[in-house]
Design a protein around this motif. Structure first.
Motif, mmCIF file in Angstrom:
data_model
loop_
_atom_site.group_PDB
_atom_site.id
_atom_site.type_symbol
_atom_site.label_atom_id
_atom_site.label_comp_id
_atom_site.label_asym_id
_atom_site.label_seq_id
_atom_site.Cartn_x
_atom_site.Cartn_y
_atom_site.Cartn_z
ATOM 1 N N ILE A 12 -10.237 -9.930 15.121
ATOM 2 C CA ILE A 12 -9.065 -10.784 15.283
ATOM 3 C C ILE A 12 -9.066 -11.371 16.686
ATOM 4 C CG2 ILE A 12 -7.625 -9.614 13.574
ATOM 5 C CD1 ILE A 12 -6.143 -8.271 15.938
ATOM 6 N N ARG A 13 -8.342 -12.460 16.833
ATOM 7 C CA ARG A 13 -8.236 -13.132 18.117
ATOM 8 C C ARG A 13 -7.278 -12.398 19.043
ATOM 9 N NH1 ARG A 13 -7.821 -19.524 17.214
ATOM 10 N NH2 ARG A 13 -7.953 -19.386 19.462
ATOM 11 N N ARG A 14 -7.375 -12.724 20.301
ATOM 12 C CA ARG A 14 -6.501 -12.138 21.317
ATOM 13 C C ARG A 14 -5.036 -12.458 21.032
ATOM 14 N NH1 ARG A 14 -8.005 -14.085 27.138
ATOM 15 N NH2 ARG A 14 -8.120 -15.947 25.889
ATOM 16 N N SER A 15 -4.732 -13.675 20.599
ATOM 17 C CA SER A 15 -3.347 -14.061 20.341
ATOM 18 C C SER A 15 -2.733 -13.224 19.222
ATOM 19 C CB SER A 15 -3.259 -15.545 20.003
ATOM 20 O OG SER A 15 -4.055 -15.850 18.879
ATOM 21 N N GLU A 16 -3.496 -12.966 18.157
ATOM 22 C CA GLU A 16 -2.979 -12.147 17.063
ATOM 23 C C GLU A 16 -2.718 -10.711 17.524
ATOM 24 O OE1 GLU A 16 -4.122 -10.720 12.524
ATOM 25 O OE2 GLU A 16 -5.181 -12.407 13.418
ATOM 26 N N HIS A 17 -3.631 -10.171 18.327
ATOM 27 C CA HIS A 17 -3.444 -8.816 18.844
ATOM 28 C C HIS A 17 -2.201 -8.737 19.731
ATOM 29 C CE1 HIS A 17 -3.983 -5.624 21.875
ATOM 30 N NE2 HIS A 17 -4.314 -4.926 20.813
ATOM 31 N N LYS A 87 -16.112 -12.378 22.185
ATOM 32 C CA LYS A 87 -17.550 -12.545 22.371
ATOM 33 C C LYS A 87 -18.005 -13.718 21.526
ATOM 34 C CE LYS A 87 -18.101 -9.106 25.118
ATOM 35 N NZ LYS A 87 -18.152 -9.362 26.531
ATOM 36 N N PHE A 88 -18.892 -14.528 22.082
ATOM 37 C CA PHE A 88 -19.368 -15.730 21.414
ATOM 38 C C PHE A 88 -20.195 -15.377 20.185
ATOM 39 C CE2 PHE A 88 -22.309 -19.308 20.894
ATOM 40 C CZ PHE A 88 -21.419 -20.352 20.885
ATOM 41 N N GLY A 89 -19.958 -16.093 19.111
ATOM 42 C CA GLY A 89 -20.761 -15.953 17.910
ATOM 43 C C GLY A 89 -20.471 -14.709 17.100
ATOM 44 N N PRO A 90 -21.194 -14.558 16.002
ATOM 45 C CA PRO A 90 -20.987 -13.384 15.156
ATOM 46 C C PRO A 90 -21.562 -12.127 15.799
ATOM 47 C CG PRO A 90 -22.730 -14.759 14.256
ATOM 48 C CD PRO A 90 -22.174 -15.475 15.441
ATOM 49 N N ASN A 91 -21.017 -10.988 15.402
ATOM 50 C CA ASN A 91 -21.586 -9.702 15.804
ATOM 51 C C ASN A 91 -21.603 -8.810 14.572
ATOM 52 O OD1 ASN A 91 -18.983 -8.594 15.546
ATOM 53 N ND2 ASN A 91 -18.603 -8.566 17.747
ATOM 54 N N LYS A 92 -21.907 -7.528 14.732
ATOM 55 C CA LYS A 92 -22.039 -6.657 13.564
ATOM 56 C C LYS A 92 -20.718 -6.419 12.843
ATOM 57 C CE LYS A 92 -21.826 -2.298 16.134
ATOM 58 N NZ LYS A 92 -22.519 -1.053 16.436
ATOM 59 N N TYR A 93 -19.603 -6.839 13.450
ATOM 60 C CA TYR A 93 -18.294 -6.652 12.825
ATOM 61 C C TYR A 93 -17.798 -7.896 12.098
ATOM 62 C CZ TYR A 93 -18.368 -2.581 15.838
ATOM 63 O OH TYR A 93 -18.719 -1.416 16.459
ATOM 64 N N GLY A 94 -18.491 -9.012 12.270
ATOM 65 C CA GLY A 94 -18.115 -10.228 11.561
ATOM 66 C C GLY A 94 -18.259 -11.466 12.426
ATOM 67 N N ASP A 95 -17.831 -12.588 11.870
ATOM 68 C CA ASP A 95 -17.891 -13.863 12.579
ATOM 69 C C ASP A 95 -16.813 -13.932 13.640
ATOM 70 O OD1 ASP A 95 -19.993 -14.764 11.062
ATOM 71 O OD2 ASP A 95 -18.729 -15.861 9.641
ATOM 72 N N PRO A 97 -13.632 -15.063 15.282
ATOM 73 C CA PRO A 97 -12.426 -15.596 14.649
ATOM 74 C C PRO A 97 -12.057 -17.001 15.128
ATOM 75 C CG PRO A 97 -11.871 -13.783 16.125
ATOM 76 C CD PRO A 97 -13.359 -13.862 16.058
ATOM 77 N N LYS A 98 -12.574 -17.404 16.277
ATOM 78 C CA LYS A 98 -12.327 -18.761 16.761
ATOM 79 C C LYS A 98 -13.281 -19.764 16.122
ATOM 80 C CE LYS A 98 -10.738 -17.533 21.383
ATOM 81 N NZ LYS A 98 -11.043 -17.680 22.820
ATOM 82 N N GLY A 99 -14.323 -19.259 15.476
ATOM 83 C CA GLY A 99 -15.315 -20.126 14.866
ATOM 84 C C GLY A 99 -16.395 -20.558 15.836
#
Length: 112
Positions: A12-17, A87-95, A97-99
Motif C-alpha cells: 500500500i502507499r504511504r498515504s493509505e497507511h 521502492k521503485f518497481g515491483p518487488n516480491k510482495y507485488g507491484d 502501488p503508485k504504478g
C-alpha cells in the motif's frame, strides 16, 4: 484505497497507511472516552479489530518498502513507515502501488 484491509498480502502507499493510522488513533480515543464516560470497560474489545486492521496495513506498508511485515516490531520503525517513499518497481510482495516501474510506462509510449 482500502482494498483488502484485513489481508497481510501486497503493498500500500504511504498515504493509505497514514490515513489508516489517523483513523485508528481517532477511533481509539473515542472508545477510550466512551469507556470513561459510560464506565463500561468491556468496550476495550472494540479496539482489537482496529488493532488487527492497523497491523495488517502496516505489514503491507513494510512490503512497500521491500521488507517483511515483522519489521514493524522494530522500535521507531513506524516513523520510517510514515515518511519513507515507496521502492521503485515491483518487488516480491507485488507491484508498486503508485504504478512506478511496473512496466506501465512502456504501454503508454506512443499513446500521448
Amino acid at each position: 484505497m482500502f482494498k483488502n484491509i484485513f489481508s497481510f498480502e501486497g503493498r500500500i502507499r504511504r498515504s493509505e497507511h497514514n490515513f489508516t493510522l489517523l483513523i485508528y488513533l481517532v477511533l481509539v480515543q473515542i472508545i477510550q472516552l466512551l469507556m470513561e464516560s459510560l464506565n463500561m470497560p468491556l468496550l476495550v474489545i472494540l479496539i482489537f479489530p482496529l488493532l488487527y486492521i492497523f497491523i495488517a496495513q502496516s505489514a503491507k506498508r513494510c512490503h512497500d518498502l521491500g521488507n517483511s511485515g515483522w519489521y514493524q516490531l522494530i522500535p521507531f520503525y513506524g516513523l520510517v513507515l510514515i515518511f519513507s517513499d515507496s521502492k521503485f518497481g515491483p518487488n516480491k510482495y507485488g507491484d508498486n502501488p503508485k504504478g512506478e516501474g511496473n512496466g506501465s510506462e512502456i504501454n503508454q509510449i506512443g499513446t500521448e
